[in-house]
Motif scaffolding. Structure first.
Motif, PDB file in Angstrom:
ATOM      1  N   PRO A 108       0.832  -1.214   0.000  1.00 26.07           N
ATOM      2  CA  PRO A 108       0.000   0.000   0.000  1.00 26.07           C
ATOM      3  C   PRO A 108       0.858   1.253   0.000  1.00 26.07           C
ATOM      4  O   PRO A 108       1.968   1.262   0.547  1.00 26.07           O
ATOM      5  CB  PRO A 108      -0.798  -0.125   1.301  1.00 26.07           C
ATOM      6  CG  PRO A 108      -0.003  -1.046   2.171  1.00 26.07           C
ATOM      7  CD  PRO A 108       0.680  -2.005   1.235  1.00 26.07           C
ATOM      8  N   LEU A 109       0.337   2.297  -0.613  1.00 26.42           N
ATOM      9  CA  LEU A 109       1.108   3.536  -0.721  1.00 26.42           C
ATOM     10  C   LEU A 109       1.457   4.120   0.637  1.00 26.42           C
ATOM     11  O   LEU A 109       2.452   4.840   0.774  1.00 26.42           O
ATOM     12  CB  LEU A 109       0.346   4.569  -1.554  1.00 26.42           C
ATOM     13  CG  LEU A 109       0.431   4.415  -3.082  1.00 26.42           C
ATOM     14  CD1 LEU A 109      -0.291   5.558  -3.755  1.00 26.42           C
ATOM     15  CD2 LEU A 109       1.869   4.349  -3.564  1.00 26.42           C
ATOM     16  N   SER A 110       0.675   3.826   1.641  1.00 27.55           N
ATOM     17  CA  SER A 110       0.965   4.352   2.974  1.00 27.55           C
ATOM     18  C   SER A 110       2.310   3.866   3.500  1.00 27.55           C
ATOM     19  O   SER A 110       2.930   4.525   4.341  1.00 27.55           O
ATOM     20  CB  SER A 110      -0.149   3.950   3.949  1.00 27.55           C
ATOM     21  OG  SER A 110      -0.295   2.536   3.993  1.00 27.55           O
ATOM     22  N   ASP A 111       2.785   2.730   3.002  1.00 21.08           N
ATOM     23  CA  ASP A 111       4.084   2.205   3.443  1.00 21.08           C
ATOM     24  C   ASP A 111       5.255   2.974   2.836  1.00 21.08           C
ATOM     25  O   ASP A 111       6.405   2.736   3.207  1.00 21.08           O
ATOM     26  CB  ASP A 111       4.210   0.723   3.072  1.00 21.08           C
ATOM     27  CG  ASP A 111       3.356  -0.171   3.964  1.00 21.08           C
ATOM     28  OD1 ASP A 111       2.637   0.368   4.821  1.00 21.08           O
ATOM     29  OD2 ASP A 111       3.409  -1.400   3.793  1.00 21.08           O
ATOM     30  N   PHE A 112       4.976   3.870   1.884  1.00 22.70           N
ATOM     31  CA  PHE A 112       6.033   4.632   1.228  1.00 22.70           C
ATOM     32  C   PHE A 112       6.250   6.000   1.861  1.00 22.70           C
ATOM     33  O   PHE A 112       7.141   6.734   1.447  1.00 22.70           O
ATOM     34  CB  PHE A 112       5.704   4.822  -0.258  1.00 22.70           C
ATOM     35  CG  PHE A 112       5.798   3.564  -1.070  1.00 22.70           C
ATOM     36  CD1 PHE A 112       6.975   3.213  -1.703  1.00 22.70           C
ATOM     37  CD2 PHE A 112       4.707   2.729  -1.206  1.00 22.70           C
ATOM     38  CE1 PHE A 112       7.063   2.061  -2.455  1.00 22.70           C
ATOM     39  CE2 PHE A 112       4.772   1.569  -1.955  1.00 22.70           C
ATOM     40  CZ  PHE A 112       5.963   1.229  -2.578  1.00 22.70           C
ATOM     41  N   THR A 113       5.432   6.373   2.832  1.00 18.10           N
ATOM     42  CA  THR A 113       5.497   7.751   3.346  1.00 18.10           C
ATOM     43  C   THR A 113       6.350   7.892   4.590  1.00 18.10           C
ATOM     44  O   THR A 113       7.017   8.907   4.774  1.00 18.10           O
ATOM     45  CB  THR A 113       4.077   8.257   3.662  1.00 18.10           C
ATOM     46  OG1 THR A 113       3.490   7.405   4.649  1.00 18.10           O
ATOM     47  CG2 THR A 113       3.219   8.243   2.420  1.00 18.10           C
ATOM     48  N   GLY A 114       6.337   6.902   5.471  1.00 22.62           N
ATOM     49  CA  GLY A 114       7.067   7.027   6.724  1.00 22.62           C
ATOM     50  C   GLY A 114       6.540   8.205   7.523  1.00 22.62           C
ATOM     51  O   GLY A 114       5.344   8.500   7.538  1.00 22.62           O
ATOM     52  N   ASP A 115       7.463   8.910   8.178  1.00 23.35           N
ATOM     53  CA  ASP A 115       7.092  10.083   8.967  1.00 23.35           C
ATOM     54  C   ASP A 115       7.338  11.385   8.205  1.00 23.35           C
ATOM     55  O   ASP A 115       7.363  12.465   8.793  1.00 23.35           O
ATOM     56  CB  ASP A 115       7.886  10.108  10.280  1.00 23.35           C
ATOM     57  CG  ASP A 115       7.539   8.926  11.176  1.00 23.35           C
ATOM     58  OD1 ASP A 115       6.374   8.497  11.150  1.00 23.35           O
ATOM     59  OD2 ASP A 115       8.443   8.430  11.879  1.00 23.35           O
ATOM     60  N   TYR A 116       7.521  11.288   6.906  1.00 18.07           N
ATOM     61  CA  TYR A 116       7.842  12.468   6.109  1.00 18.07           C
ATOM     62  C   TYR A 116       6.578  13.229   5.720  1.00 18.07           C
ATOM     63  O   TYR A 116       5.474  12.655   5.655  1.00 18.07           O
ATOM     64  CB  TYR A 116       8.589  12.058   4.838  1.00 18.07           C
ATOM     65  CG  TYR A 116       9.877  11.311   5.096  1.00 18.07           C
ATOM     66  CD1 TYR A 116      11.004  11.977   5.565  1.00 18.07           C
ATOM     67  CD2 TYR A 116       9.961   9.936   4.878  1.00 18.07           C
ATOM     68  CE1 TYR A 116      12.189  11.303   5.800  1.00 18.07           C
ATOM     69  CE2 TYR A 116      11.135   9.255   5.107  1.00 18.07           C
ATOM     70  CZ  TYR A 116      12.245   9.937   5.569  1.00 18.07           C
ATOM     71  OH  TYR A 116      13.410   9.259   5.814  1.00 18.07           O
TER      72      TYR A 116
END
Length: 324
Positions: free
Chosen positions: A9-17
């Protein structure tokens, strides 16, 4: 087309950024190397990017010399169609230490990118005729397979100059040919030993390139254009590539039309816009505040640009059958 690999899922690409969502895609404000180190293994399906080559030309002393019209690595390109041109860097002025630094940067990038990519995933990477042999070898040293060069036919305005300070003495000499193409490196993460492309497609959804919408193969020569004025007005980035080119590259990088494309050096977000235009998910990563802010505004507008690919110049009936 049964892909066995789990889609991340795209949410796994964001981290805390800091993240901005646009359509199916995301813009992430982060350093590419740091961001790549935090991605889930084998989560990226392909990459399309124009990397930074500013090893020397953007140092303060060089910029001051450029602005003052003095010597240094900057030059004024020849005028074209009567309009004034901005200075361009002299990549040939890099000394051995700077070339070593450049090689190390791209080797380190390859090492950082490999774990995040799925086996068989491809990378399209922009370069130039002066440095391509150096940066492409660095990517190979970092673990990638070199597949081929994609030749973008475009008048680059590089080369064709008379010898510096010898223009009048040697009027019939040019120090380099006038550039008429831009090389893009095509790389692939190695597939597991003895795995075929068919098996890689089935398991990971990677391993090949997507054919054109007319059923013909993706070709290694693309008749292109310089970035149109309307796109530069939307995204005034110094190395902006045209949507007519990027949409072809982005489409090709996902062989089954599924997955996530990454641009780790997003700049103004033109790759993200191209992905959105062809219906793909994309994650663009940019470390510099100004470019990240530019991208948040430019991507929605670049998506709407009408960008038809030029017809290829061909030299044989056989090429015409496949590339036109």
């Amino acid at each position: 087309m049964n892909i066995q690999a789990k889609q991340i899922p795209l949410s796994d690409f964001t981290g805390d950024y800091r993240t901005v969502h646009i359509g199916r895609s995301q813009l992430v404000h982060a350093d590419a190397f740091e961001w790549l180190s935090q991605l889930p293994p084998e989560s990226v399906d392909g990459m399309v990017f124009d990397p930074p080559y500013g090893v020397k030309e953007y140092e303060l002393d060089q910029i001051e010399m450029m602005l003052s019209g003095g010597p240094g690595i900057w030059r004024l390109p020849p005028s074209f169609d009567g309009s004034q041109r901005a200075p361009l860097p002299r990549f040939t002025a890099l000394n051995p230490e700077e070339r070593t630094t450049l090689h190390r940067f791209f080797r380190d990038f390859a090492v950082a990118a490999l774990p995040a990519l799925k086996p068989g995933a491809h990378i399209f990477m922009a370069s130039n005729s002066f440095l391509s042999q150096l940066v492409f070898s660095a990517m190979i040293d970092g673990g990638f397979e070199f597949r081929t060069e994609i030749i973008r036919l475009v008048q680059t305005l590089r080369g064709g100059d008379r010898p510096k300070l010898g223009e009048e003495e040697y009027p019939d000499v040019c120090s380099l040919p006038r550039g008429g193409y831009e090389p893009w490196g095509l790389f692939r993460k190695p597939m597991p030993p003895k795995m075929t492309v068919r098996e890689c497609l089935r398991i990971y959804g990677t391993g090949g390139l997507r054919r054109r919408s007319d059923g013909n193969p993706f070709c290694d020569v693309i008749d292109s254009e310089r970035t149109p004025k309307r796109e530069k007005e939307i995204a005034p980035h110094p190395s902006l590539k045209p949507q007519s080119l990027l949409r072809q590259l982005v489409r090709a990088v996902l062989p089954l039309g599924k997955g996530v494309v990454v641009d780790p050096f997003m700049g103004s977000g033109s790759t993200v816009a191209a992905a959105e235009a062809v219906g793909y998910k994309c994650v663009g990563v940019e470390r510099y505040d100004d470019y990240f802010e530019m991208a948040t505004k430019a991507v929605p507008r670049l998506i709407t640009v009408k960008a038809a690919a030029k017809s290829s110049h061909v030299v044989s009936v056989e090429q015409a059958a496949f590339c036109v």
